[in-house]
Design an enzyme around this catalytic site. Structure first.
Site, PDB file in Angstrom:
ATOM      1  CG  ASP A  26      -2.034   0.972   1.164  1.00  0.00           C
ATOM      2  OD1 ASP A  26      -2.338   1.446   0.051  1.00  0.00           O
ATOM      3  OD2 ASP A  26      -2.621   1.281   2.219  1.00  0.00           O
ATOM      4  CG  HIS A  43       0.688   2.051  -9.307  1.00  0.00           C
ATOM      5  ND1 HIS A  43       0.325   1.486  -8.098  1.00  0.00           N
ATOM      6  CD2 HIS A  43      -0.352   2.857  -9.676  1.00  0.00           C
ATOM      7  CE1 HIS A  43      -0.874   1.927  -7.750  1.00  0.00           C
ATOM      8  NE2 HIS A  43      -1.297   2.758  -8.682  1.00  0.00           N
ATOM      9  CG  LEU A 137      10.617 -16.630  -2.887  1.00  0.00           C
ATOM     10  CD1 LEU A 137      10.411 -16.613  -1.375  1.00  0.00           C
ATOM     11  CD2 LEU A 137      10.986 -15.233  -3.391  1.00  0.00           C
TER      12      LEU A 137
END
Length: 248
Positions: A26, A43, A137
Site C-alpha cells: 500500500d 506504481h 522461493l
C-alpha cells in the site's frame, strides 16, 4: 513447497522464523502524489520494491512470499489507472521472467483470472510454467483477488462435488475447504505486513491469516525494501505465537 515441509511448525512448537510472509503493498499513489508525480509513477516505483523484497527473501529465511497486487475492489479506480496497472503487470512478467528463474523463484498466481485480459492470462500461465521447477522461493501474486470471493468459490466447488456424489457433505470440513482455496497446498502466512500505516487487511487472505501475526508499518510501499523487511522479520521473531493456547 507444500504444507508437509512446514510440519516442524505446530501450535505446540511454533517456529521463530517467518517462513511465509504476505504483504499488502500500500502507498504507491501517495508516494507519487507527495512528489508531484502521477499515481502510475508510484506504481512503477513500487515494482522496484517488489524486486528488492523478492531478492531479499531467501537470504532472510522466507520461503513463501505472497503479494497483494490487485484486488477485486481495485476495479473501482479510474480507467486510466487500471489500464496503466495492467500494462505494468504485462511489463513486469515479461521483464522479470528470466531474473525470477535465475533466482530460483517459483511463481504462482491466485485470484479470478477470467476477469483479466486474455494476453495477461497467457503471460501468467507462461510464467508459472517457466518457473514451476524452481524451489528457492515461492512467489504468490494475488491479481483480481478478494478473500470473500475466494472462499465463496471454494464453497461452490465443494458443493458441486457433493451434488455430483464425489464427496459426502459430511466430508466438507476445514481441511477440505482449505484445499479448495486458490492457495491449496501452500502453508498459511506466518506474518502479514501492510505498508503505509493503514491498519486493515482489505479482504486479503481472510481464511489463511486466521493465526498470522499482523504488522502495520509506516513506510509507503515504494520505500519498503530489504532493510525494512529485515526489521519486520526481527520484530516477528520477538513475538510469541500461541495459536489460542495459554502462555507458559
Amino acid at each position: 513447497m507444500g504444507r508437509a515441509e512446514f510440519l516442524d511448525e505446530t501450535p505446540e512448537r511454533p517456529a521463530k522464523r517467518a517462513r511465509h510472509v504476505a504483504i499488502i503493498m500500500d502507498g504507491n499513489g501517495r508516494w507519487a502524489t507527495r512528489r508531484g508525480l502521477p499515481r502510475l509513477a508510484g506504481h512503477r516505483k513500487g515494482a522496484d520494491a517488489v524486486r528488492s523484497v523478492v531478492e531479499a527473501c531467501p537470504d532472510l529465511g522466507v520461503e513463501v512470499l505472497t503479494l497483494y497486487a490487485f484486488s477485486t475492489e481495485n476495479w473501482k479506480r479510474s480507467v486510466e489507472e487500471i489500464a496503466g496497472l495492467m500494462n505494468l503487470f504485462r511489463r513486469y512478467m515479461r521483464r522479470e521472467a528470466a531474473e525470477l528463474s535465475r533466482r530460483g523463484a517459483r511463481v504462482v498466481f491466485i485470484g479470478d483470472r477470467e476477469g483479466l485480459a486474455p494476453d495477461i492470462r497467457e503471460l501468467m500461465a507462461g510464467l508459472e510454467a517457466q518457473t514451476a521447477s524452481n524451489d528457492r522461493l515461492t512467489l504468490v501474486i494475488a491479481i483480481n483477488y478478494g478473500g470473500r470471493a475466494e472462499i465463496a468459490a471454494a464453497a461452490r466447488r465443494l458443493a458441486k462435488r457433493a451434488a455430483a456424489g464425489e464427496i459426502e457433505p459430511e466430508a466438507v470440513d476445514e481441511a477440505a475447504l482449505d484445499a479448495a482455496l486458490d492457495t491449496g497446498g501452500l502453508p498459511d502466512p506466518d506474518l502479514l505486513i501492510r505498508t503505509s500505516g493503514e491498519q486493515r487487511i482489505s479482504n486479503f487472505l481472510l481464511w489463511q491469516c486466521a493465526y498470522a501475526e499482523f504488522m502495520f508499518v509506516d513506510e509507503l510501499w515504494p520505500d519498503f525494501g530489504r532493510e525494512a523487511l529485515a526489521r519486520a522479520l526481527a520484530a516477528y521473531g520477538a513475538r510469541e505465537r500461541r495459536f489460542g493456547a495459554v502462555a507458559i
